[in-house]
Structure formats: C-alpha cells, structure tokens
Design a protein around this motif. Structure first.
Motif, PDB file in Angstrom:
ATOM      1  N   GLU A  45       0.838  -1.215   0.000  1.00  0.00           N
ATOM      2  CA  GLU A  45       0.000   0.000   0.000  1.00  0.00           C
ATOM      3  C   GLU A  45       0.865   1.254   0.000  1.00  0.00           C
ATOM      4  OE1 GLU A  45      -3.238   0.221  -0.467  1.00  0.00           O
ATOM      5  OE2 GLU A  45      -3.053  -1.946  -0.807  1.00  0.00           O
ATOM      6  N   GLU A  46       1.946   1.233   0.738  1.00  0.00           N
ATOM      7  CA  GLU A  46       2.862   2.381   0.777  1.00  0.00           C
ATOM      8  C   GLU A  46       3.455   2.649  -0.614  1.00  0.00           C
ATOM      9  OE1 GLU A  46       7.367   2.932   2.427  1.00  0.00           O
ATOM     10  OE2 GLU A  46       5.905   2.131   3.859  1.00  0.00           O
ATOM     11  N   THR A  47       3.808   1.560  -1.307  1.00  0.00           N
ATOM     12  CA  THR A  47       4.386   1.703  -2.643  1.00  0.00           C
ATOM     13  C   THR A  47       3.339   2.195  -3.636  1.00  0.00           C
ATOM     14  OG1 THR A  47       5.882  -0.120  -2.125  1.00  0.00           O
ATOM     15  CG2 THR A  47       5.717   0.523  -4.430  1.00  0.00           C
ATOM     16  N   ARG A  48       2.119   1.704  -3.504  1.00  0.00           N
ATOM     17  CA  ARG A  48       1.041   2.169  -4.382  1.00  0.00           C
ATOM     18  C   ARG A  48       0.792   3.669  -4.220  1.00  0.00           C
ATOM     19  NH1 ARG A  48      -3.082  -2.903  -3.386  1.00  0.00           N
ATOM     20  NH2 ARG A  48      -2.466  -4.141  -5.218  1.00  0.00           N
ATOM     21  N   LYS A  49       0.868   4.140  -2.992  1.00  0.00           N
ATOM     22  CA  LYS A  49       0.673   5.576  -2.748  1.00  0.00           C
ATOM     23  C   LYS A  49       1.831   6.386  -3.330  1.00  0.00           C
ATOM     24  CE  LYS A  49      -2.080   5.011   1.458  1.00  0.00           C
ATOM     25  NZ  LYS A  49      -2.119   5.189   2.931  1.00  0.00           N
ATOM     26  N   LYS A  50       3.036   5.828  -3.200  1.00  0.00           N
ATOM     27  CA  LYS A  50       4.211   6.524  -3.727  1.00  0.00           C
ATOM     28  C   LYS A  50       4.137   6.640  -5.243  1.00  0.00           C
ATOM     29  CE  LYS A  50       9.283   6.213  -3.847  1.00  0.00           C
ATOM     30  NZ  LYS A  50      10.465   5.427  -3.382  1.00  0.00           N
ATOM     31  N   TRP A  55       1.384   6.461  -7.238  1.00  0.00           N
ATOM     32  CA  TRP A  55      -0.073   6.494  -7.437  1.00  0.00           C
ATOM     33  C   TRP A  55      -0.481   6.669  -8.898  1.00  0.00           C
ATOM     34  CZ3 TRP A  55      -1.942  10.892  -9.739  1.00  0.00           C
ATOM     35  CH2 TRP A  55      -1.078  12.007  -9.745  1.00  0.00           C
ATOM     36  N   ASN A  58       0.986  -1.812 -10.217  1.00  0.00           N
ATOM     37  CA  ASN A  58       1.889  -2.106  -9.095  1.00  0.00           C
ATOM     38  C   ASN A  58       1.703  -3.584  -8.759  1.00  0.00           C
ATOM     39  OD1 ASN A  58       3.298   0.409  -7.977  1.00  0.00           O
ATOM     40  ND2 ASN A  58       1.190   1.141  -8.209  1.00  0.00           N
TER      41      ASN A  58
END
Length: 219
Positions: free
Chosen positions: A41-46, A48, A53
């Motif tokens: 989830e953190e990577t998806r937000k980074k 976006w 992803n």
C-alpha cells in the motif's frame, strides 16, 4: 534438522526500461502478511500515477507463505514471474513490488514476463541478503591450563567467540553451528582431559554482514 536459509536483510530498488515502459522494483524485508500488505500500500501511494503495481512475497523459513498479483496485467505475466525469481534465489521474508509506467507500446506475454522478472533481478543487486545459519551458544568453563588448547580448536574450526571472561577461571561463549556441536564437545573434553565444563545454551540463527555477527532468535 534445522537448515540454513536466506532472508532479505536490507531493502533495495532497481529499474529497467523496455520499449519506453519503466519497470521499478522496490523491496522490503517482511515477516508477516500484514507487513507485506502495508509495504504494498505504501508503494502504491508513492507511485499512485503508475499503470500497475504488481507484487510478490515469500514468508517463513521454508517459504511456506507466498502470494503474488498481476494487478491488471495479463494473467501469469507479472506476479508469478516475480515470485519465480524470489523462489529461484531461495530468499524468504521478502516482498517486492514492481511498478510499471506504460510507455505506449504493448510488450506481449513474453515481453511482460521478461520485463517483470528482469526488474526483480535488477533490484536484488542493490539488496542485502543474509544467509542465516542454525547454531547454539556453547558456554565453556575452563582453567587457564586448558585455554590454549581450546582456543586452538576454535581457531581450527573458525568459530566465533561472542564473549570472554577471565577471572580465577576462563568463561568463553562460543557460537557453534548445529552440525559441529557434538564433535566440538568431544574434542574439547579430550583436549583438556575432561577438565572443562560445557553447557549448551540458546538455539539461534546467525548471519554475517560486513564482518559483523548478527544473531536472530529461533522464531
């Protein structure tokens, strides 16, 4: 019998470009599905604004926990090839997300498989992977007459001494791989004529990183 295994110790990243599509591999050490999901989830937000992803993870000493996702890419072209790389390298407690920025040209099934697996391989080059060796802590209590013989044996086997205490007697705490424990006990007893007290203690794993000894609990 316990076996050595490899873990991701420090994260890393890698990137490759295929027909103007960017593939960015991001890695994170994880021990649970919750930690893996949080990293995803953190990577998806980074990233976006990325097209995809995709992810894969492997958990547990024997790699018993695993999961992967194509995140909208054609089935079996992203997550599975990524997971195959991790399993091929036999690394556990690892999560990787490969982010794709679409470059406008379709890569086809084979092209996607090569790109996603290639990004993982590229990213692993920047990661720190440790081999964890099963071992026991052996406490050695001896008099000064036996120290030289014992230290010679430890040196021959290239064993790691974690702690030394010199009082009226000598107390050594030595890290001994599982398969060498019984032989070392026998050799030390014979070398000192039985004038030694040996105690097998903690069951742990250890790894070496930049000449530093790193200890890991059994669990």
């Amino acid at each position: 019998m316990r076996k050595a295994y490899k873990i991701l110790y420090k994260e890393g990243t890698g990137e490759l470009t295929e027909k103007k599509s960017r593939f960015i591999a991001s890695f994170c050490p994880v021990k649970t599905e919750e930690e893996a999901q949080a990293f995803i989830e953190e990577t998806r937000k980074k990233y976006w604004d990325a097209s995809h992803n995709c992810y894969a993870w492997v958990l547990g000493k024997n790699g018993e926990g695993k999961r992967c996702s194509d995140d909208g890419e054609p089935s079996q072209t992203a997550g599975k090839p990524m997971l195959d790389v991790l399993e091929g390298e036999e690394i556990v407690n690892i999560c990787v997300v490969v982010t794709r920025y679409f470059g406008g040209t379709l890569l086809g099934t084979g092209g996607l498989v090569r790109a996603y697996s290639g990004a993982v391989k590229e990213g692993l080059k920047s990661c720190t992977v440790l081999t964890l060796i099963p071992a026991r802590k052996l406490l050695i209590d001896t008099d000064y007459n036996g120290v030289g013989r014992i230290q010679y044996l430890l040196g021959q086997l290239k064993l790691i001494t974690l702690n030394s205490e010199y009082t009226d007697r000598v107390m050594l705490t030595v890290l001994v791989p599982d398969e060498e424990v019984l032989k070392l006990q026998t050799d030390i007893t014979e070398a000192t004529g039985g004038k030694v007290v040996l105690e097998i203690c903690d069951s742990i794993y250890y790894g070496m990183h930049e000449k530093e000894v790193l200890l890991f609990p059994e669990g």
